[in-house]
Design an enzyme around this catalytic site. Structure first.
Site, PDB file in Angstrom:
ATOM      1  CG  ASP A 108      -2.016   0.995   1.210  1.00 38.58           C
ATOM      2  OD1 ASP A 108      -2.984   0.870   0.440  1.00 38.58           O
ATOM      3  OD2 ASP A 108      -1.881   1.954   1.996  1.00 38.58           O
ATOM      4  CE1 TYR A 218      -4.031   7.950   0.651  1.00 38.47           C
ATOM      5  CE2 TYR A 218      -3.489   7.828   2.983  1.00 38.47           C
ATOM      6  CZ  TYR A 218      -3.821   7.206   1.796  1.00 38.47           C
ATOM      7  OH  TYR A 218      -3.935   5.837   1.753  1.00 38.47           O
ATOM      8  CG  HIS A 274      -5.509  -3.372  -0.151  1.00 36.07           C
ATOM      9  ND1 HIS A 274      -4.667  -2.996  -1.171  1.00 36.07           N
ATOM     10  CD2 HIS A 274      -5.242  -2.523   0.889  1.00 36.07           C
ATOM     11  CE1 HIS A 274      -3.929  -1.969  -0.785  1.00 36.07           C
ATOM     12  NE2 HIS A 274      -4.245  -1.677   0.463  1.00 36.07           N
TER      13      HIS A 274
END
Length: 303
Positions: A108, A218, A274
């Site tokens: 990730d 982010y 995931h």
């Protein structure tokens, strides 16, 4: 680690430690014997994401499962969440632990850091394995009016980048927000057990700086994207393994890495979402050991 649910005998092999790095304290869980292997977890997880695969990996590797800055028990400063700074942190961590050259596995957002490690510090990284993600600045950006399916998968990118509203909306509702991520991204809503979700959520909710740090990766994307646009000018020559869950990113991880690397081995894991290391730990260890122990990584391994 005594308060955590862990595989039998885990504490006999691994120990929890803190490492001071020029004013930044990072937490890592280390153990095993053999060539050093750095494990970098994704968002919104901690080193605990690797718990199911660490004992098997430790039979042939000195395993270092790290809480990068901003996650788990590591320090949570107000800045430094761009991929270049995160990579530099981990180079310093591994050097402090006595490892000047090592292999890297990143899942990730740990894939973002892993790529930056290999690109910025090629003398330090022997092999790179990346797991089920795309990389901002490399992967083509979807159009604004993209499909509903793509929006369902990527909406959190925009939300997490907000300057403050996201923290106000999520604070006090951390279990709802982060629990939703695990339920929607795994192969089934209960593939990641409740006790593990509790560990990840508590790591964020119990620290007043937790939400700010969690969103920090982010909020730093403009910087990371600009860095990656420079990094991609020089292709990676080291062996790269790209693993995707068939029910989430699939072949996208390998497709992303082929944009910047010459030697990419692709594996897509069936019946997996995931969180490959938690959903399919036995298969993941087989894939990873085959890559780390092989002389050639040019072939595509079966999924």
């Amino acid at each position: 680690m005594s308060s955590l649910r862990l595989p039998a005998g885990f504490a006999d092999v691994f120990s929890s430690r803190f490492v001071e790095l020029n004013g930044l304290r990072l937490h890592a869980v280390t153990g095993g014997d053999g060539p050093p292997l750095l494990l970098i977890s994704g968002w919104p997880q901690t080193w605990y994401a690797w718990r199911e695969v660490m004992p098997a990996l430790a039979r042939h590797h000195t395993v270092v499962a790290v809480d990068s800055r901003g996650c788990g028990l590591s320090d949570k400063p107000g800045d430094g969440y761009d991929a270049g700074t995160l990579a530099a942190d981990l180079v310093a961590l591994m050097a402090e632990l006595g490892h000047d050259r090592f292999d890297v596995v990143g899942h990730d957002i740990g894939m973002w850091t892993g790529y930056a490690l290999a690109a910025d510090h090629p003398e330090r990284v022997g092999r790179l394995a990346v797991v089920d993600a795309i990389i901002p600045g490399l992967t083509p950006t979807p159009s604004f009016f993209t499909s509903a399916a793509v929006s369902q998968r990527l909406w959190h990118f925009g939300f997490n980048r907000l300057s403050d509203l996201n923290e106000e909306l999520v604070r006090g509702r951390e279990r709802l927000y982060f629990g939703y991520q695990f339920a929607r991204k795994a192969a089934t809503p209960d593939a990641i057990p409740e006790y593990a979700v509790d560990v990840y959520v508590d790591a964020i909710a119990s620290d007043p700086r937790g939400l700010q740090a969690s969103f920090g990766y982010y909020r730093a994307l403009d910087e990371t994207i600009a860095q990656n646009e420079q990094r991609k000018e020089t292709r990676l020559t080291l062996p790269v393994l790209a693993v995707g869950g068939a029910l989430y990113s699939g072949a996208q991880a390998a497709g992303t890495m082929r944009l910047v690397a010459d030697d990419v081995t692709e594996v897509v894991v069936d019946d997996c979402g995931h969180y490959v290391a938690e959903e399919q730990p036995v298969r993941f260890v087989e894939i990873l050991e085959g890559f780390l122990g092989s002389e050639s990584t040019a072939e595509v391994l079966p999924g």
